[in-house]
Design a protein around this motif. Sequence first.
Motif, PDB file in Angstrom:
ATOM      1  N   SER A 274       0.813  -1.214   0.000  1.00  0.00           N
ATOM      2  CA  SER A 274       0.000   0.000   0.000  1.00  0.00           C
ATOM      3  C   SER A 274       0.846   1.263   0.000  1.00  0.00           C
ATOM      4  O   SER A 274       1.858   1.359   0.692  1.00  0.00           O
ATOM      5  CB  SER A 274      -0.913   0.010   1.230  1.00  0.00           C
ATOM      6  OG  SER A 274      -1.672   1.194   1.280  1.00  0.00           O
ATOM      7  N   GLY A 275       0.423   2.245  -0.790  1.00  0.00           N
ATOM      8  CA  GLY A 275       1.112   3.529  -0.874  1.00  0.00           C
ATOM      9  C   GLY A 275       0.629   4.305  -2.083  1.00  0.00           C
ATOM     10  O   GLY A 275      -0.325   3.903  -2.762  1.00  0.00           O
ATOM     11  N   THR A 276       1.287   5.420  -2.374  1.00  0.00           N
ATOM     12  CA  THR A 276       0.873   6.256  -3.502  1.00  0.00           C
ATOM     13  C   THR A 276       1.009   5.532  -4.834  1.00  0.00           C
ATOM     14  O   THR A 276       0.392   5.923  -5.823  1.00  0.00           O
ATOM     15  CB  THR A 276       1.704   7.550  -3.554  1.00  0.00           C
ATOM     16  OG1 THR A 276       3.105   7.213  -3.584  1.00  0.00           O
ATOM     17  CG2 THR A 276       1.437   8.425  -2.334  1.00  0.00           C
ATOM     18  N   VAL A 277       1.789   4.457  -4.853  1.00  0.00           N
ATOM     19  CA  VAL A 277       1.968   3.705  -6.098  1.00  0.00           C
ATOM     20  C   VAL A 277       0.647   3.132  -6.603  1.00  0.00           C
ATOM     21  O   VAL A 277       0.493   2.865  -7.801  1.00  0.00           O
ATOM     22  CB  VAL A 277       3.016   2.588  -5.905  1.00  0.00           C
ATOM     23  CG1 VAL A 277       2.452   1.436  -5.067  1.00  0.00           C
ATOM     24  CG2 VAL A 277       3.527   2.073  -7.226  1.00  0.00           C
ATOM     25  N   SER A 278      -0.333   2.976  -5.709  1.00  0.00           N
ATOM     26  CA  SER A 278      -1.625   2.430  -6.142  1.00  0.00           C
ATOM     27  C   SER A 278      -2.286   3.338  -7.180  1.00  0.00           C
ATOM     28  O   SER A 278      -2.944   2.853  -8.112  1.00  0.00           O
ATOM     29  CB  SER A 278      -2.552   2.218  -4.948  1.00  0.00           C
ATOM     30  OG  SER A 278      -2.812   3.441  -4.285  1.00  0.00           O
ATOM     31  N   SER A 279      -2.117   4.645  -7.051  1.00  0.00           N
ATOM     32  CA  SER A 279      -2.685   5.571  -8.031  1.00  0.00           C
ATOM     33  C   SER A 279      -1.982   5.437  -9.377  1.00  0.00           C
ATOM     34  O   SER A 279      -2.613   5.524 -10.435  1.00  0.00           O
ATOM     35  CB  SER A 279      -2.576   7.010  -7.523  1.00  0.00           C
ATOM     36  OG  SER A 279      -3.354   7.199  -6.368  1.00  0.00           O
ATOM     37  N   GLU A 280      -0.668   5.219  -9.351  1.00  0.00           N
ATOM     38  CA  GLU A 280       0.081   5.045 -10.594  1.00  0.00           C
ATOM     39  C   GLU A 280      -0.371   3.779 -11.324  1.00  0.00           C
ATOM     40  O   GLU A 280      -0.543   3.780 -12.547  1.00  0.00           O
ATOM     41  CB  GLU A 280       1.579   4.996 -10.303  1.00  0.00           C
ATOM     42  CG  GLU A 280       2.126   6.262  -9.666  1.00  0.00           C
ATOM     43  CD  GLU A 280       3.595   6.127  -9.309  1.00  0.00           C
ATOM     44  OE1 GLU A 280       4.382   5.680 -10.162  1.00  0.00           O
ATOM     45  OE2 GLU A 280       3.962   6.465  -8.167  1.00  0.00           O
ATOM     46  N   ILE A 281      -0.560   2.718 -10.566  1.00  0.00           N
ATOM     47  CA  ILE A 281      -1.016   1.465 -11.167  1.00  0.00           C
ATOM     48  C   ILE A 281      -2.395   1.659 -11.798  1.00  0.00           C
ATOM     49  O   ILE A 281      -2.666   1.180 -12.906  1.00  0.00           O
ATOM     50  CB  ILE A 281      -1.062   0.345 -10.104  1.00  0.00           C
ATOM     51  CG1 ILE A 281       0.327   0.076  -9.527  1.00  0.00           C
ATOM     52  CG2 ILE A 281      -1.632  -0.939 -10.701  1.00  0.00           C
ATOM     53  CD1 ILE A 281       0.319  -0.775  -8.268  1.00  0.00           C
ATOM     54  N   ALA A 282      -3.264   2.379 -11.095  1.00  0.00           N
ATOM     55  CA  ALA A 282      -4.607   2.631 -11.619  1.00  0.00           C
ATOM     56  C   ALA A 282      -4.551   3.458 -12.898  1.00  0.00           C
ATOM     57  O   ALA A 282      -5.312   3.215 -13.846  1.00  0.00           O
ATOM     58  CB  ALA A 282      -5.453   3.339 -10.565  1.00  0.00           C
ATOM     59  N   LEU A 283      -3.651   4.438 -12.957  1.00  0.00           N
ATOM     60  CA  LEU A 283      -3.492   5.244 -14.172  1.00  0.00           C
ATOM     61  C   LEU A 283      -3.062   4.389 -15.353  1.00  0.00           C
ATOM     62  O   LEU A 283      -3.409   4.672 -16.502  1.00  0.00           O
ATOM     63  CB  LEU A 283      -2.472   6.358 -13.935  1.00  0.00           C
ATOM     64  CG  LEU A 283      -2.948   7.558 -13.129  1.00  0.00           C
ATOM     65  CD1 LEU A 283      -1.768   8.425 -12.724  1.00  0.00           C
ATOM     66  CD2 LEU A 283      -3.957   8.386 -13.916  1.00  0.00           C
ATOM     67  N   ALA A 284      -2.301   3.344 -15.065  1.00  0.00           N
ATOM     68  CA  ALA A 284      -1.857   2.435 -16.128  1.00  0.00           C
ATOM     69  C   ALA A 284      -2.976   1.496 -16.569  1.00  0.00           C
ATOM     70  O   ALA A 284      -2.822   0.767 -17.560  1.00  0.00           O
ATOM     71  CB  ALA A 284      -0.648   1.627 -15.658  1.00  0.00           C
TER      72      ALA A 284
END
Length: 389
Positions: A274-284
């Motif tokens: 969990s972390g801000t990387v979840s938003s990056e994955i969603a953008l992809a």
Amino acid sequence: MSVKTKIMLIAAEASGDGLGAGLAASLKDRVGASLELSGVGGPRMAAEGIVSPFDIAELSILGWIEGIKAYGRVKKRIDETVAFVLREKPDAVVLIDSWGFTIRVAKAIRQVAPDIALIKYVGPQVWASRPKRAKTLAGAVDHLLALYTIDAPWFEREGLPTTVVGSSALHIDMSGADGGKFRARRGIPAEAPLLLVLPGSRPSEIERMTGVYEETVKRAKAAIPDLQIAVIAAGTVVEDVAGRVAAWPFRAHLVQEDEKYDAMKAADVALATSGTVSSEIALAGTPMVIAYRIDNLSYMLMKRLVTAKYITMLNLAADREIAPEFIQHDATPKNLSRAVIERLKNKAMASAQSMAQTEALDRLGRGGPRPSDVAADAVLSVLRDRKRI
């Protein structure tokens, strides 16, 4: 000789290093040659010309128990940071994320150099737990750069001027990311299922999660023998991740920062700490499974303080569990592998989750001006108000 505008940026972990690098670039665009930047940060801030006096990797601490164990080391770095500020004499200091470290630095600077403007970039999530931190922050800094609109009222009620800049993770340009080229570079067949593993950016996360993910992947590969694996190593922990992944009994493609978005686009499913990387994955557009563990005593204490239903911003925005979360004792290889396998085998489920993630991004404020530009304008506005520029 022209008068320099001196701004110091202080970040203590990988996510803050990224925010600091973006802010540095935007400040340089606006101020030009009359800007003098200094600070504490990691490799991304270094690429913008900010040379840190020490390695911030040792400051990436998670949980109360780790914090107690590391107190002496962290206290030393706080003292060094404050001494650095006094030597450089900046007009403003921007303290980025990392509550435990930056709030102590802010309080120490306020005591010894009250004329320096103090700006906090990313406030504590008081809407999720420990609301009294809003008052603490209001007493320690002059301005807050908040990521989300839900943050602002909590701090403004305490008299802290707040600018909502948005989350940089929601404004990443994925248009140049190419999953097909990533697969071609790594020799991964176009039709092969690909699981992307993101173990985290803190040393403690790597230590705690990589073993869990190794066992999870073993189970997933037993169910899907042609499953391909890629692992993203954040810049602050790349050597640690590389060493651990090299010992895994199956092949895993190690991915560094420069091609992580290609890897996110290429993946069928992501397994992420969990972390801000979840938003990056969603953008992809990639469906994800979220896991998180800290030491047990810290977890027991945190459970009593946290009021939010979810830990992932996408789920909070949607007010439902779009991306499955497995926290602490639930973050087991059995549970994680089951969720991963489901999404690898059920394309309709994976597609529906991807669409729901995109809708949640819109609710969080995707689009609009770049957060680093809004943040830079706010920092310069604070300095203008104080007649420092």
